[in-house]
Design an enzyme around this catalytic site. Structure first.
Site, PDB file in Angstrom:
ATOM      1  N   GLY A 228       0.923  -1.242   0.189  1.00 32.68           N
ATOM      2  CA  GLY A 228       0.095   0.148  -0.009  1.00 32.68           C
ATOM      3  C   GLY A 228       0.805   1.129  -0.029  1.00 32.68           C
ATOM      4  N   GLY A 233       2.498   1.920   5.447  1.00 32.92           N
ATOM      5  CA  GLY A 233       3.557   1.485   5.803  1.00 32.92           C
ATOM      6  C   GLY A 233       4.103   1.941   7.348  1.00 32.92           C
ATOM      7  N   GLU A 250       5.692  -3.242   1.201  1.00 31.50           N
ATOM      8  CA  GLU A 250       6.013  -2.996  -0.524  1.00 31.50           C
ATOM      9  C   GLU A 250       5.018  -1.707  -0.447  1.00 31.50           C
ATOM     10  OE1 GLU A 250       5.837  -1.827  -3.810  1.00 31.50           O
ATOM     11  OE2 GLU A 250       4.244  -3.349  -3.842  1.00 31.50           O
ATOM     12  N   CYS A 284       1.973   0.482  -8.482  1.00 29.59           N
ATOM     13  CA  CYS A 284       3.017   0.914  -7.700  1.00 29.59           C
ATOM     14  C   CYS A 284       4.262   1.026  -8.640  1.00 29.59           C
ATOM     15  CB  CYS A 284       3.446   0.112  -6.537  1.00 29.59           C
ATOM     16  SG  CYS A 284       3.594  -1.663  -6.888  1.00 29.59           S
TER      17      CYS A 284
END
Length: 487
Positions: A228, A233, A250, A284
């Site tokens: 996300g 994070g 990630e 991403c």
């Protein structure tokens, strides 16, 4: 047929009944397409802990058989699952098929891996001693996935975790709960064929942020693999660290491509178009910064502007559509905060947020260029020498993916060297997006440092144990230490 009607047909095919407190909305037209029930985190963690006690003792090749069966079921359901991804995440049908193929590919990879969880034999300094290193199952794994890859990221984690001996808890994005339900229907088919898997081995935890937080905080969860935003994070990492759990993060990317004077511009153009505009700029690994040499910049940018203006944007269910909608109005608002009235909306399907990819030429890397905006915005910077280009690329807080287009061997090798790209992924003559499952996927700096999928990423799902075996009759101590008792 409306997205809601088509979704209802697909859910019926999977044996899923819509109902519950969490609603799903199709980005195609913004309408509600289904509902799911919210999970009980404590009960899920209890069942996962119980499953771990049994699953860790099952031989790894036998565990791989379950993953093989899952791969076969995914092959059978590929078309239906891909259609549901398109309806709920807004991806084109081709991209959705590709996402399911990623699931199948990682299952194939994990089946082979189940016979290759290798340890080491280590030379001992002591006579008649042997040292070795082996890997044991870690414990329940929580997978938190994002809307942009609503099923593939779960599969990257789940396939490896299962062959490594770990139960899997899945907290999908609240924006794509129906695809998760469909995957669980496929999982149940595989479990039925497998026959003797423990209850609670693979579970789904639907809900909003509070459900995710409860799972993250639970000490029975050994590893939290979270995909996300960097903000997510920052919240997850410290919470898990406070209880000495493990994380695999990630997170965000602000990916760049460098185009050198020697580059094949036609090749670069095709790669840039997909990397910057594919999935409506919501990967991403989406290309967000184009760093192009001043000698070729004018020609390349002119070609890209023409392609961006011509690319087909619309209903992702149609075969000629290359770019579907943004996931929701919040994503559109994020793009508008950066570009203002320069955002070009596309009249496609009423209720959806359709935008044309934007090219923004800038003189300096500052402000919004340094931030990840989850929308199709490509910033263009010009450079004179390669060292300057590499410095520009690396001078952001994210470190996920990168690429260079060049026909000069020295430039390519410098880019891949320790003095080159500081990203977890560095490519030559392809864009920064579209990774294969065979390599470890992840990045550095505020991207989180985690690695998923291929290579030796499996080690994150296991615990390492070092063993020393004395097969002699004496007891020599390491480092020559003597501890003799006088009699």
């Amino acid at each position: 047929m409306s997205p809601a009607e088509e979704t209802a047909q697909i859910l019926e095919r999977f044996g899923i009944k819509s109902g519950g407190d969490l609603a799903s909305f199709s980005p195609i037209d913004g309408a509600e397409i289904g509902r799911v029930a919210v999970a009980n985190p404590d009960e899920i963690c209890k069942r996962a802990a119980g499953a771990f006690g049994e699953w860790r003792t099952v031989p790894a090749p036998r565990r791989g058989e379950l993953v093989r069966l899952l791969g076969e079921e995914l092959r059978s359901a590929k078309e239906s699952l891909a259609r549901l991804i398109t309806l709920e995440a807004g991806k084109t049908h081709a991209e959705s098929l590709g996402e399911v193929q990623e699931m199948i590919d990682i299952c194939d990879f994990a089946v082979g891996l189940s016979r290759q969880l290798y340890g080491l034999t280590i030379a001992s300094e002591r006579p008649d001693h042997r040292m070795m290193e082996q890997w044991h199952p870690l414990g329940p794994v929580l997978v938190i996935s994002a809307f942009n890859f609503p099923v593939a990221v779960w599969a990257w984690n789940a396939a490896l975790a299962l062959v490594c001996g770990d139960p899997v808890i899945w907290k999908p994005s609240e924006k794509t709960p129906l695809t998760a339900e469909a995957v669980m229907a496929i999982v149940r088919r595989a479990l039925g064929q497998f026959g003797d898997a423990p209850d609670g081995l693979i579970q789904l935890a639907q809900g909003e942020r509070d459900i995710g937080e409860a799972l993250v905080d639970d000490p029975r969860v050994a590893l939290v693999s979270a995909t996300g935003s960097t903000a997510m994070g920052r919240a997850v990492g410290p919470r898990v660290a406070a209880r000495f759990g493990r994380t695999l993060l990630e997170l965000g990317g602000n990916n760049a491509t460098i185009v050198c004077p020697s580059a094949d511009l036609e090749l670069a153009t095709r790669a840039i178009l997909f990397s910057a505009a594919g999935t409506a700029g919501q990967r991403c690994t989406t290309l967000r910064r184009l760093i192009v040499h001043e000698d070729v910049a004018d020609a390349l940018v002119a070609r890209l502007k023409a392609l961006f203006a011509a690319v087909k944007i619309g209903d992702p269910r149609l075969p000629d559509t290359l770019i579907g909608p943004l996931i929701d109005e919040a994503a559109f608002d994020g793009m508008k905060r950066v570009l203002g009235d320069a955002v070009e909306q596309v009249d496609a399907v009423p209720g959806g947020c359709y935008v044309r990819p934007a090219i923004v030429e800038v003189d300096a890397q500052q402000g919004s260029v340094l931030r990840e905006t989850f929308a199709p915005i490509l910033y263009v910077l010009r450079y004179r020498d390669l060292d300057e280009a590499i410095a520009l690329q690396n001078n952001v807080v994210q470190g996920l993916s990168s690429s260079i287009f060049t026909n000069d061997l020295r430039e390519a090798e410098r880019f891949l060297s320790a003095a080159g790209s500081d990203c977890g992924i560095a490519n030559v003559n392809i864009g920064p997006s579209g990774a294969e499952i065979g390599g470890a996927f992840g990045g550095e700096k505020e991207t989180g440092g985690g690695r998923e999928s291929g290579s030796d990423a499996w080690r994150a799902y296991m615990r390492r144990q070092t063993n020393t075996i004395n097969y002699g009759t004496d007891l020599p101590l390491a480092q020559g230490i003597r501890f003799d008792v006088a009699e």
